[in-house]
Design a protein around this motif. Structure first.
Motif, PDB file in Angstrom:
ATOM      1  N   VAL A  42       0.840  -1.202   0.000  1.00  0.00           N
ATOM      2  CA  VAL A  42       0.000   0.000   0.000  1.00  0.00           C
ATOM      3  C   VAL A  42       0.874   1.250   0.000  1.00  0.00           C
ATOM      4  CG1 VAL A  42      -1.694   1.313   1.330  1.00  0.00           C
ATOM      5  CG2 VAL A  42      -1.926  -1.170   1.125  1.00  0.00           C
ATOM      6  N   ARG A  43       1.888   1.239   0.843  1.00  0.00           N
ATOM      7  CA  ARG A  43       2.729   2.423   1.031  1.00  0.00           C
ATOM      8  C   ARG A  43       3.669   2.657  -0.154  1.00  0.00           C
ATOM      9  NH1 ARG A  43       4.637   0.822   5.299  1.00  0.00           N
ATOM     10  NH2 ARG A  43       6.597  -0.061   4.546  1.00  0.00           N
ATOM     11  N   GLU A  44       4.294   1.587  -0.644  1.00  0.00           N
ATOM     12  CA  GLU A  44       5.368   1.733  -1.635  1.00  0.00           C
ATOM     13  C   GLU A  44       4.883   1.589  -3.078  1.00  0.00           C
ATOM     14  OE1 GLU A  44       8.250  -1.159  -0.478  1.00  0.00           O
ATOM     15  OE2 GLU A  44       8.397  -0.368   1.580  1.00  0.00           O
ATOM     16  N   GLN A  45       3.778   0.853  -3.285  1.00  0.00           N
ATOM     17  CA  GLN A  45       3.318   0.611  -4.653  1.00  0.00           C
ATOM     18  C   GLN A  45       1.875   1.069  -4.887  1.00  0.00           C
ATOM     19  OE1 GLN A  45       4.420  -3.186  -6.408  1.00  0.00           O
ATOM     20  NE2 GLN A  45       5.791  -3.621  -4.696  1.00  0.00           N
ATOM     21  N   ASN A  46       1.323   1.764  -3.894  1.00  0.00           N
ATOM     22  CA  ASN A  46      -0.022   2.340  -4.027  1.00  0.00           C
ATOM     23  C   ASN A  46      -1.115   1.315  -4.291  1.00  0.00           C
ATOM     24  OD1 ASN A  46       0.837   5.066  -3.655  1.00  0.00           O
ATOM     25  ND2 ASN A  46       1.564   5.099  -5.770  1.00  0.00           N
ATOM     26  N   TYR A  47      -0.957   0.134  -3.725  1.00  0.00           N
ATOM     27  CA  TYR A  47      -2.009  -0.877  -3.819  1.00  0.00           C
ATOM     28  C   TYR A  47      -3.233  -0.443  -3.016  1.00  0.00           C
ATOM     29  CZ  TYR A  47       0.142  -4.976  -6.078  1.00  0.00           C
ATOM     30  OH  TYR A  47       0.677  -5.866  -6.982  1.00  0.00           O
ATOM     31  N   ASP A  48      -4.410  -0.825  -3.462  1.00  0.00           N
ATOM     32  CA  ASP A  48      -5.577  -0.750  -2.599  1.00  0.00           C
ATOM     33  C   ASP A  48      -5.404  -1.752  -1.469  1.00  0.00           C
ATOM     34  OD1 ASP A  48      -6.794   1.138  -4.172  1.00  0.00           O
ATOM     35  OD2 ASP A  48      -8.097  -0.282  -5.222  1.00  0.00           O
ATOM     36  N   ASN A  49      -5.905  -1.413  -0.293  1.00  0.00           N
ATOM     37  CA  ASN A  49      -5.724  -2.293   0.865  1.00  0.00           C
ATOM     38  C   ASN A  49      -6.246  -3.701   0.614  1.00  0.00           C
ATOM     39  OD1 ASN A  49      -4.642  -0.624   3.221  1.00  0.00           O
ATOM     40  ND2 ASN A  49      -6.309   0.667   2.505  1.00  0.00           N
ATOM     41  N   GLU A  50      -7.410  -3.794  -0.008  1.00  0.00           N
ATOM     42  CA  GLU A  50      -8.035  -5.097  -0.210  1.00  0.00           C
ATOM     43  C   GLU A  50      -7.250  -5.937  -1.213  1.00  0.00           C
ATOM     44  OE1 GLU A  50     -10.395  -2.255   1.643  1.00  0.00           O
ATOM     45  OE2 GLU A  50      -9.620  -2.124  -0.415  1.00  0.00           O
ATOM     46  N   LEU A  51      -6.787  -5.324  -2.295  1.00  0.00           N
ATOM     47  CA  LEU A  51      -5.991  -6.059  -3.279  1.00  0.00           C
ATOM     48  C   LEU A  51      -4.636  -6.437  -2.695  1.00  0.00           C
ATOM     49  CD1 LEU A  51      -6.854  -4.080  -6.522  1.00  0.00           C
ATOM     50  CD2 LEU A  51      -7.452  -6.456  -5.998  1.00  0.00           C
ATOM     51  N   ALA A  52      -4.120  -5.611  -1.794  1.00  0.00           N
ATOM     52  CA  ALA A  52      -2.842  -5.926  -1.163  1.00  0.00           C
ATOM     53  C   ALA A  52      -2.943  -7.206  -0.332  1.00  0.00           C
ATOM     54  CB  ALA A  52      -2.386  -4.758  -0.283  1.00  0.00           C
ATOM     55  N   TYR A  53      -3.982  -7.323   0.509  1.00  0.00           N
ATOM     56  CA  TYR A  53      -4.053  -8.534   1.344  1.00  0.00           C
ATOM     57  C   TYR A  53      -4.363  -9.767   0.503  1.00  0.00           C
ATOM     58  CZ  TYR A  53      -9.179  -9.350   1.955  1.00  0.00           C
ATOM     59  OH  TYR A  53     -10.500  -9.675   1.781  1.00  0.00           O
ATOM     60  N   MET A  54      -5.128  -9.594  -0.590  1.00  0.00           N
ATOM     61  CA  MET A  54      -5.431 -10.742  -1.447  1.00  0.00           C
ATOM     62  C   MET A  54      -4.179 -11.209  -2.180  1.00  0.00           C
ATOM     63  SD  MET A  54      -9.196  -9.553  -2.862  1.00  0.00           S
ATOM     64  CE  MET A  54      -9.815 -11.172  -3.379  1.00  0.00           C
ATOM     65  N   LYS A  55      -3.351 -10.269  -2.619  1.00  0.00           N
ATOM     66  CA  LYS A  55      -2.101 -10.634  -3.304  1.00  0.00           C
ATOM     67  C   LYS A  55      -1.138 -11.320  -2.341  1.00  0.00           C
ATOM     68  CE  LYS A  55       2.065  -8.707  -5.417  1.00  0.00           C
ATOM     69  NZ  LYS A  55       2.363  -9.965  -6.133  1.00  0.00           N
ATOM     70  N   ILE A  71     -13.759  -5.460  -2.707  1.00  0.00           N
ATOM     71  CA  ILE A  71     -14.686  -4.425  -2.257  1.00  0.00           C
ATOM     72  C   ILE A  71     -13.962  -3.519  -1.263  1.00  0.00           C
ATOM     73  CG2 ILE A  71     -16.868  -3.942  -1.095  1.00  0.00           C
ATOM     74  CD1 ILE A  71     -17.880  -6.643  -2.010  1.00  0.00           C
ATOM     75  N   SER A  72     -13.661  -2.308  -1.700  1.00  0.00           N
ATOM     76  CA  SER A  72     -13.024  -1.336  -0.815  1.00  0.00           C
ATOM     77  C   SER A  72     -14.077  -0.657   0.036  1.00  0.00           C
ATOM     78  CB  SER A  72     -12.273  -0.293  -1.638  1.00  0.00           C
ATOM     79  OG  SER A  72     -13.196   0.539  -2.323  1.00  0.00           O
ATOM     80  N   HIS A  73     -13.630   0.149   1.012  1.00  0.00           N
ATOM     81  CA  HIS A  73     -14.600   0.806   1.888  1.00  0.00           C
ATOM     82  C   HIS A  73     -15.449   1.824   1.131  1.00  0.00           C
ATOM     83  CE1 HIS A  73     -10.939   3.318   2.130  1.00  0.00           C
ATOM     84  NE2 HIS A  73     -11.748   4.333   2.325  1.00  0.00           N
ATOM     85  N   THR A  74     -14.915   2.391   0.041  1.00  0.00           N
ATOM     86  CA  THR A  74     -15.734   3.302  -0.755  1.00  0.00           C
ATOM     87  C   THR A  74     -16.699   2.530  -1.651  1.00  0.00           C
ATOM     88  OG1 THR A  74     -13.944   3.432  -2.385  1.00  0.00           O
ATOM     89  CG2 THR A  74     -14.067   5.185  -0.740  1.00  0.00           C
ATOM     90  N   GLN A  75     -16.264   1.377  -2.156  1.00  0.00           N
ATOM     91  CA  GLN A  75     -17.133   0.575  -3.020  1.00  0.00           C
ATOM     92  C   GLN A  75     -18.270  -0.088  -2.250  1.00  0.00           C
ATOM     93  OE1 GLN A  75     -13.925  -1.832  -4.509  1.00  0.00           O
ATOM     94  NE2 GLN A  75     -14.001  -0.881  -6.535  1.00  0.00           N
TER      95      GLN A  75
END
Length: 294
Positions: free
Chosen positions: A47-60, A157-161
């Motif tokens: 999230v911090r270094e590659q601008n991943y969405d939080n949800e996609l980061a944990y799934m990856k 599904i992000s918190h905005t979605q």
């Protein structure tokens, strides 16, 4: 012809709302020997270094960590039975089947439905003890390869979605193949926003709180009363006292007689009474009295 609009929707976030633990830590990490701190640090780095969405980061990170040991969705669903909840769950759902509405409400066809909208994994929730009581569960999903193993994020599904799914519930479009952006007149929507109560735990629920606030719905922010740092409470307090996102906050205790349980029950009663009032007004407006004999 307008929809009856006599359904009340109780909509819940999951992590930190219905459970004090993150579902991955309870159900998946012990099964596959995943170290929680290392896992979340890897997520934060993406999230911090590659601008991943939080949800996609944990799934990856989950897919990368499991590598060749990737389970099937069916195996993950079975792990959902390991999920634990705040006090009073799932008992509250069972009790609400008979004790929530009055005989008069039921006579007018008023019903209550439960929904979960989560940035966690849908498949774990489908295997949980909550699933039999819930009309629909929305969450992140994995696709599968030819051997049935999880292989790629199918839906995140992000918190905005999450707000999209409030409108799906509002319009009755629970099938994700339906386009939620299709126009639907307000009187055709089966669950208007004033018939909704959204329950969440903090800043990630702000978009949903805002949708509820702007459209006449109700909302409750909940906190973990056993958090020694009080950070859980402080988040809710900020949402109520300063950000004015919610009017009501309560500890996450769903047992009979708790503050939260009182709030949920009173809100449902309030909505049900409003539905009754509208039905009576409509009935009176549509009734033509017979002429009286002089």
């Amino acid at each position: 012809m307008s929809a009856p609009q006599n359904t009340i929707a109780l909509i819940y976030d999951y992590d930190q709302t219905l459970s004090p633990a993150y579902m991955q830590e309870e159900a998946i990490f012990p099964q596959f020997g995943i170290h929680a701190d290392r896992f979340w640090k890897q997520c934060q780095a993406l999230v911090r270094e590659q601008n991943y969405d939080n949800e996609l980061a944990y799934m990856k990170v989950l897919l990368d960590t499991l590598e060749m040991d990737r389970p099937t969705n069916e195996e993950l669903r079975s792990l959902g039975a390991k999920l634990n909840f705040y006090p009073g769950l799932p008992e509250m759902f069972e009790e609400f089947q008979t004790d929530l509405l009055s005989p008069e409400h039921k006579a007018y066809g008023i019903t209550v439905e439960h929904y979960i909208v989560s940035s966690g994994l849908k498949v774990l929730l489908e295997g949980s003890r909550l699933a039999p009581y819930v009309k629909a569960i929305f969450g992140c999903e994995f696709g599968e390869d030819s051997q049935g193993r999880i292989t790629f994020p199918k839906r995140a599904i992000s918190h905005t979605q999450k707000t999209q799914f409030l409108f799906r519930i509002n319009k009755g479009m629970l099938d994700l193949s339906e386009d939620v952006n299709d126009h639907m007149a307000p009187d055709l929507r089966p669950i208007p926003f004033p018939n909704m109560v959204y329950i969440g735990d903090g800043p990630t629920d702000v978009p949903c709180f805002t949708v509820m606030q702007r459209n006449g719905g109700k909302a409750i922010a909940v906190y973990n009363p056993n958090d020694p740092t009080r950070s859980s409470f402080k988040k809710c307090y900020q949402l109520s006292a300063h950000a004015e996102r919610v009017k009501n906050i309560a500890p996450s205790d769903f047992r009979q007689g708790s503050h939260l349980r009182f709030l949920i029950e009173e809100m449902v009663q309030d909505i049900a009474n409003s539905i009754l009032d509208r039905r009576r007004i409509d009935l009176e407006a549509g009734t033509v009295k017979a002429p009286k004999h002089s």
